[in-house]
Design an enzyme around this catalytic site. Structure first.
Site, PDB file in Angstrom:
ATOM      1  N   ARG A  87       4.894  -0.462  -5.855  1.00 33.58           N
ATOM      2  CA  ARG A  87       5.038  -1.042  -4.699  1.00 33.58           C
ATOM      3  C   ARG A  87       4.363  -1.786  -5.312  1.00 33.58           C
ATOM      4  O   ARG A  87       4.294  -2.775  -3.892  1.00 33.58           O
ATOM      5  CB  ARG A  87       4.194   0.428  -3.270  1.00 33.58           C
ATOM      6  CG  ARG A  87       5.424   1.103  -2.838  1.00 33.58           C
ATOM      7  CD  ARG A  87       5.170   2.705  -2.259  1.00 33.58           C
ATOM      8  NE  ARG A  87       4.332   2.456  -0.726  1.00 33.58           N
ATOM      9  CZ  ARG A  87       6.040   1.607   0.428  1.00 33.58           C
ATOM     10  NH1 ARG A  87       6.652   2.222   0.087  1.00 33.58           N
ATOM     11  NH2 ARG A  87       5.750   1.182   1.114  1.00 33.58           N
ATOM     12  N   TRP A  98      -2.627  -2.603  -1.909  1.00 34.49           N
ATOM     13  CA  TRP A  98      -2.235  -4.242  -2.349  1.00 34.49           C
ATOM     14  C   TRP A  98      -3.304  -5.485  -1.321  1.00 34.49           C
ATOM     15  O   TRP A  98      -2.991  -5.051  -0.072  1.00 34.49           O
ATOM     16  CB  TRP A  98      -0.581  -4.242  -1.737  1.00 34.49           C
ATOM     17  CG  TRP A  98      -0.030  -5.683  -2.342  1.00 34.49           C
ATOM     18  CD1 TRP A  98      -0.259  -5.797  -3.834  1.00 34.49           C
ATOM     19  CD2 TRP A  98       0.262  -6.597  -1.757  1.00 34.49           C
ATOM     20  NE1 TRP A  98       0.901  -6.795  -3.998  1.00 34.49           N
ATOM     21  CE2 TRP A  98       0.591  -8.046  -2.847  1.00 34.49           C
ATOM     22  CE3 TRP A  98       0.022  -7.370  -0.575  1.00 34.49           C
ATOM     23  CZ2 TRP A  98       0.992  -8.575  -2.390  1.00 34.49           C
ATOM     24  CZ3 TRP A  98       0.298  -7.995  -0.024  1.00 34.49           C
ATOM     25  CH2 TRP A  98       0.758  -9.937  -0.692  1.00 34.49           C
ATOM     26  N   CYS A 127       0.626  -1.591   0.671  1.00 36.73           N
ATOM     27  CA  CYS A 127       0.335  -0.737   0.239  1.00 36.73           C
ATOM     28  C   CYS A 127       0.409   1.384   0.194  1.00 36.73           C
ATOM     29  O   CYS A 127       1.734   1.016   0.196  1.00 36.73           O
ATOM     30  CB  CYS A 127      -0.682  -0.043   0.905  1.00 36.73           C
ATOM     31  SG  CYS A 127      -2.336  -1.788   1.134  1.00 36.73           S
ATOM     32  N   GLU A 149      19.866 -15.818  -7.746  1.00 33.54           N
ATOM     33  CA  GLU A 149      19.406 -14.872  -8.227  1.00 33.54           C
ATOM     34  C   GLU A 149      19.174 -14.725  -9.317  1.00 33.54           C
ATOM     35  O   GLU A 149      18.534 -13.866  -9.819  1.00 33.54           O
ATOM     36  CB  GLU A 149      20.265 -13.598  -7.418  1.00 33.54           C
ATOM     37  CG  GLU A 149      20.196 -11.629  -7.702  1.00 33.54           C
ATOM     38  CD  GLU A 149      18.737 -11.758  -7.528  1.00 33.54           C
ATOM     39  OE1 GLU A 149      18.577 -12.251  -6.905  1.00 33.54           O
ATOM     40  OE2 GLU A 149      18.557 -10.309  -8.051  1.00 33.54           O
ATOM     41  N   HIS A 192      21.087 -35.423  -6.680  1.00 28.54           N
ATOM     42  CA  HIS A 192      20.020 -36.142  -5.756  1.00 28.54           C
ATOM     43  C   HIS A 192      18.560 -35.802  -5.865  1.00 28.54           C
ATOM     44  O   HIS A 192      18.540 -35.562  -4.746  1.00 28.54           O
ATOM     45  CB  HIS A 192      20.544 -35.308  -4.417  1.00 28.54           C
ATOM     46  CG  HIS A 192      22.115 -35.876  -4.329  1.00 28.54           C
ATOM     47  ND1 HIS A 192      22.338 -37.465  -4.031  1.00 28.54           N
ATOM     48  CD2 HIS A 192      23.198 -35.260  -4.280  1.00 28.54           C
ATOM     49  CE1 HIS A 192      24.042 -37.133  -3.842  1.00 28.54           C
ATOM     50  NE2 HIS A 192      24.498 -36.154  -4.131  1.00 28.54           N
ATOM     51  N   LYS A 225      15.868 -13.934 -10.486  1.00 22.42           N
ATOM     52  CA  LYS A 225      15.060 -12.965 -11.333  1.00 22.42           C
ATOM     53  C   LYS A 225      14.769 -12.979 -12.828  1.00 22.42           C
ATOM     54  O   LYS A 225      13.597 -12.364 -13.177  1.00 22.42           O
ATOM     55  CB  LYS A 225      16.144 -11.940 -12.159  1.00 22.42           C
ATOM     56  CG  LYS A 225      16.913 -10.841 -12.206  1.00 22.42           C
ATOM     57  CD  LYS A 225      16.561 -10.006 -11.093  1.00 22.42           C
ATOM     58  CE  LYS A 225      15.981 -10.468  -9.735  1.00 22.42           C
ATOM     59  NZ  LYS A 225      16.143  -9.168  -8.965  1.00 22.42           N
ATOM     60  N   GLU A 227      10.745 -14.038 -11.654  1.00 17.77           N
ATOM     61  CA  GLU A 227       9.196 -12.918 -11.159  1.00 17.77           C
ATOM     62  C   GLU A 227       9.390 -12.089 -11.887  1.00 17.77           C
ATOM     63  O   GLU A 227       7.983 -12.386 -11.786  1.00 17.77           O
ATOM     64  CB  GLU A 227       9.425 -12.254  -9.794  1.00 17.77           C
ATOM     65  CG  GLU A 227      10.906 -11.408 -10.309  1.00 17.77           C
ATOM     66  CD  GLU A 227      12.122 -10.713  -9.057  1.00 17.77           C
ATOM     67  OE1 GLU A 227      11.399 -11.049  -8.418  1.00 17.77           O
ATOM     68  OE2 GLU A 227      12.973 -10.071  -9.197  1.00 17.77           O
ATOM     69  N   ASN A 284      -1.457   1.974   5.425  1.00 20.90           N
ATOM     70  CA  ASN A 284      -0.775   0.982   5.111  1.00 20.90           C
ATOM     71  C   ASN A 284      -0.009   0.389   6.434  1.00 20.90           C
ATOM     72  O   ASN A 284       0.252   0.582   7.265  1.00 20.90           O
ATOM     73  CB  ASN A 284       0.245   1.742   4.487  1.00 20.90           C
ATOM     74  CG  ASN A 284       1.479   0.639   4.178  1.00 20.90           C
ATOM     75  OD1 ASN A 284       1.237  -0.428   4.177  1.00 20.90           O
ATOM     76  ND2 ASN A 284       2.710   1.123   3.799  1.00 20.90           N
ATOM     77  N   GLY A 285      -0.733  -1.182   6.374  1.00 19.47           N
ATOM     78  CA  GLY A 285      -0.378  -1.959   7.487  1.00 19.47           C
ATOM     79  C   GLY A 285      -1.271  -3.061   7.533  1.00 19.47           C
ATOM     80  O   GLY A 285      -1.781  -3.140   6.659  1.00 19.47           O
ATOM     81  N   LYS A 294       7.194  -4.180  -4.554  1.00 18.17           N
ATOM     82  CA  LYS A 294       8.628  -3.925  -3.793  1.00 18.17           C
ATOM     83  C   LYS A 294       8.532  -4.231  -2.420  1.00 18.17           C
ATOM     84  O   LYS A 294       9.601  -3.684  -2.253  1.00 18.17           O
ATOM     85  CB  LYS A 294       7.995  -2.740  -4.697  1.00 18.17           C
ATOM     86  CG  LYS A 294       9.545  -1.482  -4.771  1.00 18.17           C
ATOM     87  CD  LYS A 294      10.654  -2.313  -5.458  1.00 18.17           C
ATOM     88  CE  LYS A 294      12.050  -2.258  -5.568  1.00 18.17           C
ATOM     89  NZ  LYS A 294      13.442  -2.740  -6.066  1.00 18.17           N
TER      90      LYS A 294
HETATM   91  C1  G6P Z   1       9.991  -7.909  -2.265  1.00 19.43           C
HETATM   92  C2  G6P Z   1      10.879  -7.137  -3.408  1.00 19.43           C
HETATM   93  C3  G6P Z   1      12.331  -7.455  -3.819  1.00 19.43           C
HETATM   94  C4  G6P Z   1      13.069  -7.701  -2.130  1.00 19.43           C
HETATM   95  C5  G6P Z   1      12.562  -7.992  -1.447  1.00 19.43           C
HETATM   96  C6  G6P Z   1      13.227  -7.875   0.001  1.00 19.43           C
HETATM   97  O1  G6P Z   1       9.842  -9.272  -2.582  1.00 19.43           O
HETATM   98  O2  G6P Z   1      10.353  -7.816  -4.903  1.00 19.43           O
HETATM   99  O3  G6P Z   1      13.265  -7.303  -5.146  1.00 19.43           O
HETATM  100  O4  G6P Z   1      14.530  -8.599  -2.510  1.00 19.43           O
HETATM  101  O5  G6P Z   1      11.202  -7.571  -1.243  1.00 19.43           O
HETATM  102  O6  G6P Z   1      13.144  -6.542  -0.077  1.00 19.43           O
HETATM  103  P1  G6P Z   1      14.297  -5.046   0.865  1.00 19.43           P
HETATM  104  O7  G6P Z   1      13.489  -3.396   0.820  1.00 19.43           O
HETATM  105  O8  G6P Z   1      13.752  -5.658   2.350  1.00 19.43           O
HETATM  106  O9  G6P Z   1      15.694  -4.915   0.318  1.00 19.43           O
END
Ligand code: G6P
Length: 608
Positions: free
Chosen positions: A27, A75, A2, A481, A504, A485, A488, A101-102, A603
């Site tokens: 976000r 959200w 949010c 990673e 395994h 990437k 996602e 938000n929360g 985000k």
């Molecule tokens: C979300 C984002 C990721 C990020 C993670 C942790 O899942 O999409 O890209 O790595 O949160 O976020 P932060 O702000 O704590 O790095």
């Protein structure tokens, strides 16, 4: 997750709110709404879906008059995305409008109490209880009502509240959810983050937990829960407005990929002086470092993947045991933290709920906290003993790239700084390592010059159903990673595996034509990984190898080879990750995915 914007001033509020909300879209959200004080009443517009639905409904805000209002992108957590569940929520008499938000954890008990008192609920949200609680506690003074509300609710909140009895002011408060105040000329703002108001002002106040703010067009006053005014220090944000704009790029993600050389340089340069690493920002002494018993690295998502790299690098260079844990597990595992243990917390946003809770858990166990954070003044930064900021600038794309790269750079600085203090590096090794760190931005820039190669490879594989990433040690850490990437943003199933572990179980998933991306950059383990490449080839896999220029024989085993420049072994992840980011981006682009706002993702994950 949010996002909140609030405005009071002399201009029409609604278009400013909509424009601010558009800057918070990154976000993650699924509905949006605004409430504006107009003609002695509160007017509300909200809509499920993208912000442009709300913009159309209100003719870009023009149909709603008034110069004070609050806006929200939601959200969904409690209740599906819908017009009813969208914020702002209104109290029964229509006197209060609330954006939140929360999560209000005790909302079920509060809802029951309020229902018993005759309040009627029209949404499924936890937030609606706040609007009704304001009404319930209000005896003519909004601050008194606010104090009673925040004493009653449990959980996390950033709130913006309009009251129709107050035509010249609105109030806001936060606890464990982000909210900043923007200070303008005859106008003032609140927002979940600075990107929403950067166009109007760079002067801001950061709010501490449970600080309440009363905004008028020409004054901002901050109070504690005892209604005492709290003096606030004004900060001036040096982010450029263009930093939060696409600037001609089709997607923020590509812009941010391209910004990596600069972001890494901005992060390392101020901390290398006369050939030495200077971490002025931290209070950890040489004595403290010598006494460290164990290091925990705690984070979520890509920041956790940085931690996996950190484990290998710090253990190798400092010979201190390092345990990496995802924050959502760490916070509930009753961690064994002993005297002299250091907890490194990594977070771009500085507001990830699980990471913040893990930090608090570690603190409760007596740990010292060193955090690596991108957003100045964020909750995680504020709660840490020491903070090293990454200077990545605002990161808008959900899939992180430049934040990941700058976090890695900070891990290298920390590792070398500690290794030197511990006497683990000769002066020659130390100098060499530093010059290699300094060379990273140019090497990343060099890789970015051959983007087309990755675009070509993406064109070959964007129809794959499943893609595996393998590697050993640091290459394994980067595999995690690369795989994240890709999946996602392109929605292709993908897994990252330690190359030696594949047989395994997971190797049974390899069939004719399965793509395996094999990372083999390290010298020592190159041949080992090549053996694993042969194993998957023998079972029909197509292999894309990623290696350094030194390893010529990768071409003998892999179907396609991507080469990165040579670098110090420990620093290779900074380079290896770049082609993987590009590959994920181009695959998603060819599939026509919404690259900057992938489905279901946010985000900033401000709920657990
Ligand atoms: C979300 C984002 C990721 C990020 C993670 C942790 O899942 O999409 O890209 O790595 O949160 O976020 P932060 O702000 O704590 O790095």
């Amino acid at each position: 997750m949010c996002g909140i914007v609030g405005y009071i001033g002399e201009r029409q509020a609604a278009p400013i709110l909509l424009e601010g909300l558009s800057k918070l879209e990154y976000r993650g959200y699924d509905s949006a709404g605004i409430a504006v004080f107009d003609d002695n009443k509160i007017e509300v517009a909200k809509a499920k879906g993208r912000l442009n639905v709300l913009a159309e409904k209100t003719n870009d805000g023009k149909t709603i008059h008034g110069t004070m209002g609050i806006g929200h992108t939601r959200w969904a957590t409690h209740g599906e995305p819908s017009d009813e569940n969208a914020h702002p929520h209104i109290s029964m008499s229509g006197r209060f409008a609330v954006v939140h938000n929360g999560i209000i954890e005790n909302y079920i008990a509060l809802k029951k109490k309020l229902t018993d008192k005759g309040f009627e609920f029209i949404s499924e949200t936890d937030t609606e209880v706040i609007a009704h609680l304001f009404e319930y506690y209000y005896k003519g003074d909004i601050m008194d009502a606010m104090i009673r509300v925040i004493n009653r609710v449990e959980g996390s909140y950033a709130l913006g509240v309009l009251c129709s009895d107050y035509p010249d002011s609105f109030v806001a408060v936060r606890k464990s959810s982000p909210l900043i105040v923007g200070l303008g000329e005859n106008e003032n703002f609140v927002a979940s983050d600075v990107t929403a108001i950067l166009k109007h002002t760079r002067d801001i106040y950061y709010l501490e937990d449970n600080e309440m703010v009363v905004l008028k067009k020409d004054s901002v006053k901050v109070y504690n829960k005892d209604k005492e005014e709290v003096p606030k220090e004004k900060f001036t944000v040096d982010w450029d407005v263009s930093a939060a704009e696409k600037g001609g790029y089709e997607h923020f993600m590509m812009k941010e990929i391209e910004e990596q050389p600069k972001a890494i340089r901005d992060t390392i340069s101020p901390r290398i002086k006369d050939g030495r690493i200077v971490l002025d920002d931290i209070t950890l002494t040489t004595e403290d470092i010598k006494n460290i018993n164990k290091i925990y690295i705690v984070a979520c998502g890509s920041a956790y993947h940085v931690g996996v790299v950190g484990k290998y690098v710090i253990e190798k260079m400092c010979r201190i045991p390092v345990e990496v844990q995802v924050a959502s597990e760490f916070r509930y595992c009753d961690p064994i933290i002993k005297k002299n243990d250091l907890v490194i917390v990594i977070s771009q946003s500085g507001e990830t709920a699980d990471t913040l809770a893990a930090l608090k858990e570690a603190k409760n166990h007596g740990a010292r906290i060193l955090s690596i954070v991108n957003v100045v003044g964020s909750a995680i930064a504020n709660a840490s003993d020491d903070v090293i900021y990454t200077w990545a600038g605002p990161e808008i794309a959900v899939a992180t790239t430049k934040a990941y790269s700058t976090q890695l750079a900070v891990i290298y600085l920390i590792a070398a700084y500690m290794a030197e203090k511990l006497g683990m590096l000769t002066s020659g090794e130390y100098a060499k390592f530093i010059s290699e760190i300094e060379a990273l931005p140019d090497k990343v820039a060099e890789i970015l010059k051959s983007k087309e190669e990755l675009q070509f490879l993406a064109s070959k594989f964007f129809n794959c159903r499943s893609i595996f990433f393998i590697g050993r040690n640091l290459d394994y850490a980067v595999s995690l990673e690369g795989s994240l990437k890709l999946k996602e943003i392109s929605y292709i199933h993908s897994e990252a595996y330690a190359a030696g572990e594949l047989k395994h179980g997971t190797i049974s998933l390899i069939e004719d034509g399965t793509l395996v991306v094999a990372l083999a950059t390290g010298r020592e383990l190159f041949d080992k990984t090549v053996s694993n490449v042969k194993e998957v080839k023998a079972r029909g896999a197509v292999v894309m190898g990623v290696t350094t220029q030194a390893h010529e024989n990768m071409e003998d085993v892999a179907d396609y080879v991507v080469k990165i420049p040579e670098a110090h072994e420990m620093l290779l992840p900074s380079l290896t990750v770049i082609p993987l980011q590009l590959f994920g981006y181009y695959v998603a682009s060819l599939k026509g995915c919404d690259i900057d706002k992938p489905r279901n993702l946010a985000k900033s994950v401000t709920v657990e």
